[in-house]
Every structure is written in C-alpha cells, then in structure tokens.
Design a protein around this motif. Sequence first.
Motif, PDB file in Angstrom:
ATOM      1  N   ILE A  22       0.971   4.977  -0.922  1.00 41.12           N
ATOM      2  CA  ILE A  22       2.125   4.107  -1.157  1.00 41.12           C
ATOM      3  C   ILE A  22       2.188   3.754  -2.637  1.00 41.12           C
ATOM      4  O   ILE A  22       1.180   3.353  -3.232  1.00 41.12           O
ATOM      5  CB  ILE A  22       2.024   2.810  -0.331  1.00 41.12           C
ATOM      6  CG1 ILE A  22       2.022   3.113   1.169  1.00 41.12           C
ATOM      7  CG2 ILE A  22       3.166   1.862  -0.676  1.00 41.12           C
ATOM      8  CD1 ILE A  22       1.709   1.898   2.034  1.00 41.12           C
TER       9      ILE A  22
ATOM     10  N   TYR B 190       4.154   1.008  -4.646  1.00 36.54           N
ATOM     11  CA  TYR B 190       4.991  -0.187  -4.539  1.00 36.54           C
ATOM     12  C   TYR B 190       5.600  -0.471  -5.900  1.00 36.54           C
ATOM     13  O   TYR B 190       4.895  -0.627  -6.891  1.00 36.54           O
ATOM     14  CB  TYR B 190       4.137  -1.359  -4.061  1.00 36.54           C
ATOM     15  CG  TYR B 190       4.799  -2.718  -4.118  1.00 36.54           C
ATOM     16  CD1 TYR B 190       6.014  -2.955  -3.482  1.00 36.54           C
ATOM     17  CD2 TYR B 190       4.185  -3.781  -4.787  1.00 36.54           C
ATOM     18  CE1 TYR B 190       6.606  -4.212  -3.512  1.00 36.54           C
ATOM     19  CE2 TYR B 190       4.761  -5.039  -4.810  1.00 36.54           C
ATOM     20  CZ  TYR B 190       5.972  -5.251  -4.181  1.00 36.54           C
ATOM     21  OH  TYR B 190       6.548  -6.501  -4.208  1.00 36.54           O
TER      22      TYR B 190
ATOM     23  N   MET C 188      10.254  -6.223   1.386  1.00 39.75           N
ATOM     24  CA  MET C 188       9.717  -4.896   1.081  1.00 39.75           C
ATOM     25  C   MET C 188       8.446  -5.013   0.246  1.00 39.75           C
ATOM     26  O   MET C 188       8.437  -4.777  -0.968  1.00 39.75           O
ATOM     27  CB  MET C 188      10.776  -4.080   0.351  1.00 39.75           C
ATOM     28  CG  MET C 188      11.921  -3.654   1.251  1.00 39.75           C
ATOM     29  SD  MET C 188      11.426  -2.349   2.388  1.00 39.75           S
ATOM     30  CE  MET C 188      11.347  -0.974   1.258  1.00 39.75           C
TER      31      MET C 188
ATOM     32  N   VAL D 111       4.181  -2.829   5.549  1.00 39.76           N
ATOM     33  CA  VAL D 111       3.789  -1.500   6.032  1.00 39.76           C
ATOM     34  C   VAL D 111       2.409  -1.561   6.672  1.00 39.76           C
ATOM     35  O   VAL D 111       2.171  -0.967   7.731  1.00 39.76           O
ATOM     36  CB  VAL D 111       3.803  -0.485   4.877  1.00 39.76           C
ATOM     37  CG1 VAL D 111       3.339   0.888   5.360  1.00 39.76           C
ATOM     38  CG2 VAL D 111       5.199  -0.387   4.261  1.00 39.76           C
TER      39      VAL D 111
ATOM     40  N   ILE E 290      12.533  -1.454   5.425  1.00 37.88           N
ATOM     41  CA  ILE E 290      11.778  -1.219   6.653  1.00 37.88           C
ATOM     42  C   ILE E 290      12.416  -1.876   7.867  1.00 37.88           C
ATOM     43  O   ILE E 290      12.046  -1.588   9.000  1.00 37.88           O
ATOM     44  CB  ILE E 290      10.318  -1.693   6.527  1.00 37.88           C
ATOM     45  CG1 ILE E 290      10.259  -3.195   6.192  1.00 37.88           C
ATOM     46  CG2 ILE E 290       9.555  -0.860   5.512  1.00 37.88           C
ATOM     47  CD1 ILE E 290       8.911  -3.815   6.420  1.00 37.88           C
TER      48      ILE E 290
ATOM     49  N   GLY F  15      13.916   3.135   7.222  1.00 43.24           N
ATOM     50  CA  GLY F  15      12.644   2.639   6.725  1.00 43.24           C
ATOM     51  C   GLY F  15      11.491   2.964   7.649  1.00 43.24           C
ATOM     52  O   GLY F  15      10.392   3.314   7.201  1.00 43.24           O
TER      53      GLY F  15
ATOM     54  N   ILE G 253      10.342   5.754   5.243  1.00 37.43           N
ATOM     55  CA  ILE G 253       9.509   5.044   4.283  1.00 37.43           C
ATOM     56  C   ILE G 253       8.078   5.034   4.793  1.00 37.43           C
ATOM     57  O   ILE G 253       7.136   5.273   4.036  1.00 37.43           O
ATOM     58  CB  ILE G 253       9.997   3.598   4.037  1.00 37.43           C
ATOM     59  CG1 ILE G 253      11.373   3.588   3.370  1.00 37.43           C
ATOM     60  CG2 ILE G 253       8.989   2.833   3.160  1.00 37.43           C
ATOM     61  CD1 ILE G 253      11.956   2.199   3.203  1.00 37.43           C
ATOM     62  N   VAL G 254       7.926   4.793   6.085  1.00 38.24           N
ATOM     63  CA  VAL G 254       6.582   4.612   6.642  1.00 38.24           C
ATOM     64  C   VAL G 254       6.081   5.874   7.343  1.00 38.24           C
ATOM     65  O   VAL G 254       5.236   6.604   6.814  1.00 38.24           O
ATOM     66  CB  VAL G 254       6.538   3.398   7.596  1.00 38.24           C
ATOM     67  CG1 VAL G 254       5.121   3.187   8.132  1.00 38.24           C
ATOM     68  CG2 VAL G 254       7.017   2.130   6.875  1.00 38.24           C
TER      69      VAL G 254
ATOM     70  N   LEU H 133       7.752   2.478  -1.939  1.00 33.12           N
ATOM     71  CA  LEU H 133       8.198   1.212  -1.352  1.00 33.12           C
ATOM     72  C   LEU H 133       8.868   0.429  -2.472  1.00 33.12           C
ATOM     73  O   LEU H 133       8.193  -0.101  -3.363  1.00 33.12           O
ATOM     74  CB  LEU H 133       7.000   0.455  -0.777  1.00 33.12           C
ATOM     75  CG  LEU H 133       7.297  -0.807   0.026  1.00 33.12           C
ATOM     76  CD1 LEU H 133       7.973  -0.456   1.343  1.00 33.12           C
ATOM     77  CD2 LEU H 133       6.010  -1.578   0.291  1.00 33.12           C
TER      78      LEU H 133
ATOM     79  N   GLU I 270      11.260  -2.519  -3.933  1.00 35.88           N
ATOM     80  CA  GLU I 270      11.849  -3.838  -3.720  1.00 35.88           C
ATOM     81  C   GLU I 270      12.853  -4.087  -4.841  1.00 35.88           C
ATOM     82  O   GLU I 270      12.568  -4.729  -5.840  1.00 35.88           O
ATOM     83  CB  GLU I 270      10.765  -4.915  -3.709  1.00 35.88           C
ATOM     84  CG  GLU I 270      11.282  -6.275  -3.258  1.00 35.88           C
ATOM     85  CD  GLU I 270      10.189  -7.335  -3.234  1.00 35.88           C
ATOM     86  OE1 GLU I 270      10.344  -8.313  -2.487  1.00 35.88           O
ATOM     87  OE2 GLU I 270       9.189  -7.194  -3.966  1.00 35.88           O
TER      88      GLU I 270
END
Length: 647
Positions: free
Chosen positions: A83, A85, A129, A134, A297, A302, A306-307, A319, A321
């Motif tokens: 991930i 972020y 997010m 997650v 998500i 999401g 995303i996951v 991920l 935000e």
Amino acid sequence: MIAASRGSAAHSRYGEVYEAWRRDPLAFWGQAAQAIDWMRPPSEVFAPSLGVYGRWFPGAVCNTCFNAVDRHVDAGRGSQPAIIYDSPVTGAKRVISYNGLLSEVRVLAAVLRDIGVGKGDRVVIYMPMVPEAVVGMLACARIGAIHSVVFGGFAARELAQRIADAEPKVILSASCGIEPSRVVAYKPLLDEAIDLSPAKPEVCLILQRPQAEASLVKGRDLDWTETVNRARAAGKAADCTPVEATDPLYILYTSGTTGKPKGVVRDNGGHMVALTWSMQNLYGIAPGEVFWAASDIGWVVGHSYIVYGPLLSGCTTILYEGKPVGTPDAGAYWRVIAEHGVATLFTAPTAFRAIRKEDPQGLLIDNVDMTNFRALFLAGERADPDTVQWAERVLNVPVIDHWWQTETGWAIAGNPLGLGALPVKHGSATVPMPGYDVHILDEAGQDQPRGVMGEIAVKLPLPPGCLPTLWRADERFRESYLEALPGFYKTSDAGYIDEDGYLFVMGRTDDIINVAGHRLSTGGMEEVIAAHPDVAECAVVGASDPVKGEVPVGFVVLKSGVARPPEEIEAEIVARVRAEIGPVAAFKLAVTVARLPKTRSGKILRGTMKKITDGETWSVPATIDDPAALDEVAAVLARRRGRAAAP
C-alpha cells in the motif's frame, strides 16, 4: 449470446477466451480457480441447486486475507510495497510493505478476536481513506468476520439504516474525515446513528486523528491506537480462520428504490477467483506493478480494486486521500502517477470532467514524467465520448470505458487490455467479459435485434464474484433482480448491442441516479423532502451535469395556505437533504411548482420531467392528466435558470 466483434484487433485473444468460457463454463472457472491458494480445493465448480440461483465452489475452504497478504510474504515478496498511502489533504505519505501489512492485520485481527468477534459476526467500518481502514477490512477477513464499509460522507440516518440491518458486534471508525476545505467530524454522526439504530454495537474502536479528536463513550468506545499498541506489546497476533468459499466476505449496501438500502453479499471463493482473473486479463496488471483506483473504500470500486483485486494479485495499490482537483490543483492525478510509478489508473468519468474544467488544455501534464503509465480505465457512470477523447489526447494512452455494478463486483463489459485491446468505440463499454451472457430484452423478455434499445439483462447463472443474494433477504433479491425477467438478472440499465457485438449502456431504468459515480436513490431523497412540514408532494429527477454526470433536482408542491416565501422553504429543503442524505448527494436545487405532471392513473411523469430539466425536446404523453402541468415545469425551470423554455 454475443460473438466476438468483427472489428476485433488481430492480436486480441478476447474472441477465443470468450468462446472457451461459452463452450465450457465450468472448465473455464475451474482453471481460473487454480490462481487461488485453497485450504481445501473445490471439488465442484458450480452447484445450481444451492442458493437462489446456484453457488460457486461449494465445499472449498479458503481465507481471503491469506491470499491477499500472507501468501505474498511466504513467497519471499514481503519487502515489496503493498500500500502507498498518499494524503494531500494532510500532507501525509506512507509506504506499507507486505511484511508490514501482515503485521498490522494480525494484531488488529487479534484485537477483534479478543473483543469477541468471530466467524460470521459483522463489523461496520465507517472511516476515511486511511491505511487503518484497509487493515480493518483485511483483519475481518482474517478471522472470518463479515465487514460492511459505509462511506464516510453518509449522514447519521443512512449509517443508522446500515447498522440496523447488519447488526454489527463492533464498529471501526475515526474521529474525522478531511475534505480540501473542511474537517468532517465523524464521531458525532456515529453517535447519532447508534442512537437511531435499534441494533447497538458492543464496542466502537475509534482512530483519533489530530485534525479533530473525538470524545469517547465510556464503556463502549476504545482508542484505536492505544488498544492496538497494547495488543502488539503483549505479542497478540491472529492466524487465518478457515471459511467456506460460499461464506460471506462482506456486505456492501446500495441504494434501493424504496429508500431502504440493499445489502449486497460477496462471498469469499468466487470473489477471489473473479478479481484475480480480471486484474491480469481485463486490466493487464502483473504482480509487483502499481495499480491505482481513485475511488473510496466505501464504494464497490474501492472494495474490488483499491483493496482486494490488487492485493490478491500481489500488486502495489494506491490509497489516495484527496480529490482530482483542489488538492492542490487539477494536476494532482499526474503528480501521483509520476511520483509512485502508477501503471494503470481506474477512476470515474466525473473526475476527468472536473480536471478538464480546470485545465482544458491539459497544460498541467506537461513536463510530468509518466513513463510507467500505460492505461486509463473509466467506470461508475457512462463515459461521454467528449471526456474520453479529451483524456486520449492529453494522456496518449488507451482510455477504456467499462461497465459494472455494485451487485456484480467486477466488470460485466469492458475492453480486455490483458488479452489485447479491441478497437475503441466511443460511447461503448465494448464487449462482455467471460461469465456474462448479455442480452437486450423488451418488456416481454424477448431478445431485441441489434441496434435496438432495451433492458440489459444477464442470463443466469451470474459468474463468480457477483452477488449470490442480499443480506438476509433472499426474497427481496428475487423480487429486485430475478422475477421481472425469468432466467435473467435484471440490471435496471438500458442500452443496445451494435452489429459488431459492442454494448452501449445508455442509462438507468429505475429511480437510481448516478452522482459522480455514486448511485443514489431519488426515492430516498423524496422521503426527506416529503417530511418537510410545508411540502404536500414532491418528485426528484436526475439532471445531466457536465462534471458529476447527474445531479438531483427536487420539484415540490407546497401545502395550501403556506404563506412563507417559496425560496425560504426551498433553502430548507436543500439543507435537509444534505443533512440526512449527505453532501455526496450534491442536492442544490429545489423548485416549487403548483402541481406535478402525472398520468391519469396518478404516476408522476419523471421521464418527461427529466427531459425538460435537461433541455431536451419533449412531447406531451398521451396518458397525461393535465398537460399544463408540464408547461409549468418548463416555465419555472426557465425562470430559475434564466433561459427560455423549450417545448
């Protein structure tokens, strides 16, 4: 049944792959299932006698978290980023390796287990997010709990409905979410929702964010960081719980036409098989590459991309935000793509309409190193040809529209980049994916000729990854999706198939509107408006919007004797909808009319009202009770918008 396009590119394998599925669906999905690590492999691919329309991989035992995290560590790829972020609204950035993700998920799973969460228990996740969201999803999957993520933009009433239906043992939340211009306090909304819901969680685990810390309810709320740190210090860690392939992984609520949300169920086994197949064959993404789904998500995109999709495939997922514009400008997406080496971006057309509005010449992409970037996928609403063509010009990569729903969990139709892309037809989602036998039907359930508009339906059974039912509502599932067209899944979308087998999705057939990729019920908004003490009746229609795709417009009839100015009441209505549905509804226009146009049987003519609202040519339906009512709608809208009415 749709044949391979006559216009197929010579190098595309789509035709042979689709034909292989059509020739032997069980062999096709049995082969695809070999990409998953099973604790007990499936002995049967599909059982038509189980469930509402059959179940995929019955008897198999697996764990989704193991496949998304542990197996990549076991394969020696633990140091690879899992991930990335990236939070322009806070300035925070963080890279989490598969090793680090495994460590965090094991500890949080142990926390949930020690609270008393076990296999089959529900956990509602109401979070922004952030990586912890997650981790929360994966921790639930690890111990066999069923998560239900609720988008943080929803108001307390919407959250309360979902809590009441899911009956969670635990809620995972945060003190706040962060928008470009404001901080949204989540905790007061959560507290109000719990008060409104008949179902009460035993524990709420609250992630305190420095932008707005929340007060905790004694005896119910726990501080996330403190609780997790104690568990880590004590050496707590949870192993993977074996679950049946047919056990639920999550519940995701989507708007219902009655205003009551529908809990779409996603199973463990079929979900993993379908998403893993799609990552390689539809999106053309290999393990280790960076995939970015610029969504949330709280939505199905999401969940899937995303996951679960990227992590199941051993990719690196972004991920994010932030927003496409305003964080800080219309070049935000290009910065993320360049900085993190994104290979493929998946977002909604509304994001690119917003970028285009702010930077019509695409100047902000100049001098940005996007060497690794090779494709843009659009979904969530119809991708208008102008937006697609603009994206093609500024990006100089394939821009691929594809179509799917919360219910299906992955694409019904698309252009399979991993199999070799087919020629693009602007306005078309291209061709059905294996597993989807797409038909265009009339009201009697008969197939329509090529080029003729009708109801888009999928012949049963639905492929792996699609919903097997609604949460504790088999009968509602049948009524909503299966009864109207026996033997088919009703998509509630209308469209046509052209002479080359390309599918064109033209719009919804019910009262769900699509606001910036978010499916929202006009019926739910009408319930809020009708509750205003001065409103006699109302109707909400979706108006075309150059950025969001659609925005709701409310038409209201006031009760007799109301003396207050209509403008004052309209402002109150707008505030009510934003408070009870949430800002995500983008409800900004309420219009007072003397009466609503209706048929003689009392049905509101929403379709004609939408045409008037969009400035399209309209005619008076033969079934109308009072033709003057339509003229008034046109005149009032023209006055409000400062333009002449178009009869």
